[in-house]
Design a protein around this motif. Sequence first.
Motif, short mmCIF file in Angstrom:
data_model
loop_
_atom_site.label_atom_id
_atom_site.label_comp_id
_atom_site.label_asym_id
_atom_site.label_seq_id
_atom_site.Cartn_x
_atom_site.Cartn_y
_atom_site.Cartn_z
N ASN A 39 63.14 -54.01 5.44
CA ASN A 39 63.38 -55.26 6.06
C ASN A 39 63.98 -55.48 7.47
O ASN A 39 64.42 -56.39 8.05
N VAL A 40 63.39 -54.34 8.29
CA VAL A 40 63.76 -54.31 9.75
C VAL A 40 62.33 -54.11 10.36
O VAL A 40 61.46 -53.24 9.79
N VAL A 41 61.98 -55.16 11.29
CA VAL A 41 60.88 -55.02 12.05
C VAL A 41 61.17 -54.30 13.37
O VAL A 41 61.97 -54.46 14.16
N ILE A 62 72.02 -61.91 1.31
CA ILE A 62 71.22 -62.71 1.89
C ILE A 62 69.95 -62.23 1.35
O ILE A 62 69.23 -61.06 2.32
N PRO A 63 69.24 -61.95 0.19
CA PRO A 63 68.23 -61.01 -0.25
C PRO A 63 66.95 -61.02 0.73
O PRO A 63 66.21 -60.18 0.79
N ALA A 64 66.64 -62.28 1.25
CA ALA A 64 65.49 -62.44 2.06
C ALA A 64 65.63 -62.18 3.29
O ALA A 64 64.82 -62.33 4.13
N ALA A 65 66.83 -61.61 3.74
CA ALA A 65 67.22 -61.26 5.25
C ALA A 65 66.27 -60.35 5.78
O ALA A 65 66.00 -59.27 5.06
N ARG A 66 65.68 -60.41 7.13
CA ARG A 66 65.12 -59.47 7.97
C ARG A 66 65.40 -59.56 9.20
O ARG A 66 65.96 -60.55 9.85
N LEU A 67 65.72 -58.30 9.84
CA LEU A 67 65.81 -58.14 11.18
C LEU A 67 64.79 -57.44 11.93
O LEU A 67 64.27 -56.98 11.49
N GLU A 68 65.13 -57.60 13.41
CA GLU A 68 64.39 -56.87 14.15
C GLU A 68 65.05 -56.11 15.22
O GLU A 68 66.25 -56.85 15.81
N THR A 69 64.61 -55.20 15.59
CA THR A 69 65.21 -54.37 16.76
C THR A 69 64.05 -53.83 17.73
O THR A 69 62.79 -53.89 17.39
N THR A 128 67.97 -58.32 16.73
CA THR A 128 69.25 -58.04 17.20
C THR A 128 68.61 -56.66 18.21
O THR A 128 67.91 -55.63 17.80
N ILE A 129 68.85 -56.93 19.61
CA ILE A 129 68.54 -56.11 20.59
C ILE A 129 69.34 -55.43 21.65
O ILE A 129 70.21 -55.91 21.51
N GLN A 130 69.04 -54.36 22.06
CA GLN A 130 69.64 -53.83 23.08
C GLN A 130 69.88 -54.53 24.52
O GLN A 130 69.28 -55.18 24.62
N TRP A 131 71.02 -54.05 24.95
CA TRP A 131 71.18 -54.68 26.41
C TRP A 131 70.61 -53.59 27.52
O TRP A 131 70.73 -52.48 27.32
N ASP A 132 69.46 -54.21 28.11
CA ASP A 132 68.80 -53.31 29.23
C ASP A 132 68.95 -53.59 30.52
O ASP A 132 68.19 -52.97 31.54
#
Length: 762
Positions: A353-355, A328-335, A284-288
């Motif tokens: 759980n966030v990278v 969803i216990p195994a869910a991981r997000l990135e930003t 999940t990332i920003q609009w640049d």
Amino acid sequence: MSEHVSRRTVLRTGAVGGMAAAFAGVLPAGVAHAGRDQLQLAQRGRSTYAVLAGSKDAPMVRRAARELVDYLSRVTGAAIPLVDENTVRSGYHDLIVVGTNNPAAGRFGRIDRSALADDGFAVRVSGKDVLITGPGPLGTLHGAYWFAETQLGVHWYAENTETVPSRSTIDLDTDPLNRDYVPRFRFRQLHYGEAFSAENRHHLRLNGRRDMYDVPQPADLNVWSGYWPEDRPTFFRDLVTDKTLIQDGNVQFMNPDARSQATATVIRLINERIARGENASLGTIQWDANPWHPDPASQAFIDAHGGAGCAAMLDFVNDVARRVRKVIPAARLETEAYQWSIQPPTGMTVEDNVVITFCPIYANRGKPILDDANADQRAYLLGWTKIAKNIVLWDYQTMFSSYLMPFPQWYDGFESLRQVAKLPQVQGLFIQGVWNTRGGDMASMRTWVLSRLAWDPSLDVRRTVRDYLDGYYGAAAEHVEAYLRTLWESKEANGPLSEASQYMSRIYALDVVRAADGHFAAAEAAVHGDQELLDRLAVARFQLDYVIFMRAPAYLEDLAKAGQTWDLDLGNRKARAKRSLQLTGMSRYAEGGGDVGKIVDEYDVNPVPPGDITPPAAVKGLPADQWADFQESRILIAAPWMTSLATDLKASNHRALRMDPNDSQWGVQFWLDQLGDGNWRLFLSLRADVGTLAAGTSVAELGVYPPFGNTVVKTAGDLADGEYHEIELPGTYSRDSQHVLYVQNLSKVPALWIDRVFAIKA
């Protein structure tokens, strides 16, 4: 991406060398040190060994076994069978067991596969049998390639290139065969054209595939690390259904409705991934594409957390991550920490759980990321390590505005990786080089060396570079190393590396380039008659040849001033450059495009000698020390997809910069740090092919920035005669590295031609 390079095999006789030391491994608990016992893998072209893979093991494991059989047979000359648990002849074969899903793996004792990370591997010896196994298929494949490289002497120094020795007798030391091999970084991807193929990435023991989703992957090689949530990232603005919540391409991060809608979207997208058999993660990332102006609530939160632009965004991601994990216990997000979000906030931590992907786009790329020259970026990264446990470094190691330029930060880029490895929170690497074509500066060397350091950052950088050079260039290695050292030392003395300076930089002064070119001449002489190695040298020399071509008029001027001569040899440079393009398939000048072949076609057009160039009319009667001439070799091609160097007999030295139709780019730029002492009036010689445009149509804008406003606009009528016009810019100027003279094609006129910039003392 071109596939012009054919698959080549080089057969050489000799010892394996020191590559086993490159992957020293760890002696696992409970395994006795094997001492210096040996296994005889083959003797005089005969072997008692077979390779065993389970009949039900994964396709990637079966491939690993097949390739190991192939390399064993080719290296030793022995007939090495591939067997499974049903076809192995008990008591007849000694075994190299590959994988886990077969009864034979049990005889090697317990292996703690949880200690092998995502794609590490374990090697064990039991009697005369050898086991190669990972925590899954990916680790097993990488273990098989490790065995082929360190024990058999097989090397993959470049894409589609392998070195296979001939060794009819092989005795193996058992010490490295009783160890665990675990990479320092869990996620490793080198975003280079030369590392796009799945085969080469796995040969280099890389495990990432970000931004390669549309590249076809063989089914038995299509297994990658799941550490970095890397499936096509989703912009924050795409997570909300109520588009009134979008703010400058992002969202109102503190808005409760935005968070609820984003949570529902993330849950849906992750469940879709799970249904496809993929892991429970999402980027999940920003609009640049444009600056973000925070809404009042987001701004207030930012102000309360050290003024860091990322604060509201991070709180948003943390909140969504917590909500999603309940479902969803195994869910991981990135930003991303990138551009306006790169500064870490105060008084916050990152959910486990966030990278965080740290992207130092504004770093000085000519120095390591933790160097004093990057003090601000270093502070940001160290700040993130205090609040986040999972960080991926997205590093940039190229000049995006010109893939044709050398980028002599080789040792700095390698050292940067070694420095970052000391930060345990940084668990992943995504290093972006020349990525959307092959043929970037020393790209194969970069990928080979970086891949090794990503596994074992304790390796000596200079020694690892020399290992590569010896293996790939043979007798020419010492001369290629001298070339690397010459440009690197000039970068250290005359840098920094800059997207703006390019071939005009002091890094590429005449004496430096002559020395560098001499090293390549010596390299060619050292391998005379070996076309394979000569081709490799042509590819390595491509960027230096480009500098010499682009800067040829300036070098001729420097030579004339020094009373020296040097044959620029542009005809041979053109032939060599064309051969390089044929070998690499290089398809673009810069990240944004550009026709490389069109530039190379001009290489054999010798510029007019400095003494024969007609001075501008505006300087008639002026002493030589009262004006300065800057030919096209001192002017930057800033938009290579629309600007190129071309033959033009109307130009003062028969070469000019041609700008094709484009109404938004400053395609030609002259940086004012090239001016001498004092104040100067600036002029530019310009002509146009205006076609059928009406006389009053504005076709070209010339200006000096900053600020906006120091401009001259020319119409089709002004330039209708097709001849060069000497146009003066308003104001006077002094030497300054922050100001630039630019040219813009306003009306998509068929062509604008820039002959020279010249300056007259005010």
